[in-house]
Write an enzyme that holds these catalytic residues in place. Structure first.
Site, PDB file in Angstrom:
ATOM      1  N   LYS A  59     -16.851  21.199 -33.376  1.00  0.00           N
ATOM      2  CA  LYS A  59     -17.510  22.471 -34.698  1.00  0.00           C
ATOM      3  C   LYS A  59     -18.035  21.572 -35.172  1.00  0.00           C
ATOM      4  CE  LYS A  59     -12.651  23.390 -35.734  1.00  0.00           C
ATOM      5  NZ  LYS A  59     -11.233  23.914 -36.972  1.00  0.00           N
ATOM      6  N   LYS A  81      -1.247  28.992 -35.705  1.00  0.00           N
ATOM      7  CA  LYS A  81      -1.347  27.946 -36.935  1.00  0.00           C
ATOM      8  C   LYS A  81       0.210  27.541 -36.579  1.00  0.00           C
ATOM      9  CE  LYS A  81      -5.993  27.471 -37.997  1.00  0.00           C
ATOM     10  NZ  LYS A  81      -6.813  26.491 -37.390  1.00  0.00           N
TER      11      LYS A  81
END
Length: 337
Positions: A248, A150
């Site tokens: 997702k 990230k």
């Protein structure tokens, strides 16, 4: 027989705070839906999409407001018209998959056209932190064959983070998730720096709404759409801007639409990725079915939790395996089991 709807909110704590661009997470509130029909039961779990305000409270409100219609809904295609994309539809859609599996006496993966699922190499994610700490985390992922980092939008620091992880794990596939943290003027330096460090995928570098900025940008590594690709409706805008779509279930509203997106992505010449919004193994199992059709798999959500459900997905040798008994097995979902 009319199906009955029940749902509840459950809270799962993260083992450690998790930082991305603009957010720090310490726990995960999920909504579990159960649909029952005589001797049959189906379950689904959703956490929603935090950056859309689609949290557990919103999911519960949507389920409450549509209870009668959900209980009278006869098919997953009808559900697509009843509820919009998001967590509520995801939980109900997955519950309908498992309910159908129970009724037909077939595992859910067979209903999705998969004869024998295979274990999938999954990324293991490092939250944004000091480069030395991220390197330590990468070494701690001893079994990982693929690692995702990230980023926060600080170009120099982010490249230092990647360099530290690459030095710690020269053997691992690396991808990064920028979580909308950069502007187009920074993108060439970011992408070139990442390519020099052997990074093989860059997720969502620009903010949703800035997709047109990517037109004509020649990236040395594939660029994936995440926040820019919420549902099937976004797919037509991706070619020429992105190379990969990250699907997702919480974004698109369930396995039904997720499979449609994967098919449309292939038609458009895009790579396909499956991701997650954390969650337990009950959320990973339907996504694991989608993962059978994907080029990139990011289904490590339960590894961040202090505890998971039982039975649970298994992580071994850098791969995820979701046995049918986790979700989608006709024998495992009889009412009262």
């Amino acid at each position: 027989m009319r199906q009955r709807l029940a749902f509840r909110v459950e809270t799962f704590r993260l083992a450690a705070p998790f930082r991305i661009s603009g957010y720090v997470f310490e726990g995960s509130d999920v909504v579990v839906v159960e649909l029952t029909d005589g001797d049959h039961r189906g379950r689904g779990e959703a956490g929603g999409v935090y950056y859309l305000g689609d949290d557990a409270a919103n999911i519960v409100a949507t389920l409450d407001a549509n209870r009668a219609a959900i209980e009278g809904c006869e098919s997953r295609s009808d559900l697509q018209q009843l509820l919009p994309p998001g967590g509520a539809r995801n939980a109900v859609d997955c519950a309908m998959w498992e309910l159908e599996a129970s009724r037909l006496g077939q595992p859910a993966h067979a209903l999705a056209g998969i004869a024998e699922p295979r274990p999938l190499v999954t990324t293991f994610t490092l939250g944004a932190d000091d480069p030395a700490k991220m390197a330590e985390g990468a070494r701690g992922y001893a079994q990982a064959r693929a690692i995702k980092l990230k980023l926060t939008g600080d170009l120099d620091l982010d490249l230092a983070r990647v360099a530290a992880v690459r030095e710690a794990r020269p053997d691992a596939w690396l991808g990064v998730d920028a979580n909308q943290g950069f502007a187009i003027g920074e993108l060439e330096a970011l992408a070139r720096g990442l390519a020099d460090l052997g990074v093989e995928l860059l997720e969502q570098p620009l903010a949703r709404g800035r997709e047109a900025d990517l037109e004509g940008f020649d990236s040395p590594i594939p660029v994936a759409a995440d926040e820019s690709a919420l549902s099937l409706a976004d797919m037509a805008s991706l070619p020429g801007r992105f190379d990969v779509v990250n699907i997702k279930l919480d974004k698109c509203g369930g396995l039904t639409e997720a499979l449609d997106i994967a098919r449309e992505a292939r038609r458009l010449g895009l790579g396909v990725m499956v991701g997650n919004m954390v969650g337990t193994s009950l959320a990973m199992a339907p996504a694991f079915i989608l993962g059978q059709y994907c080029d990139y798999v990011d289904l490590d959500g339960p590894t961040f939790l202090t505890e998971d459900r039982s039975p649970a997905a298994r992580y071994d040798g850098g791969k995820i395996w979701c046995p049918d008994e986790v979700w989608g097995s006709p024998q495992a979902v009889a009412a009262g089991a």
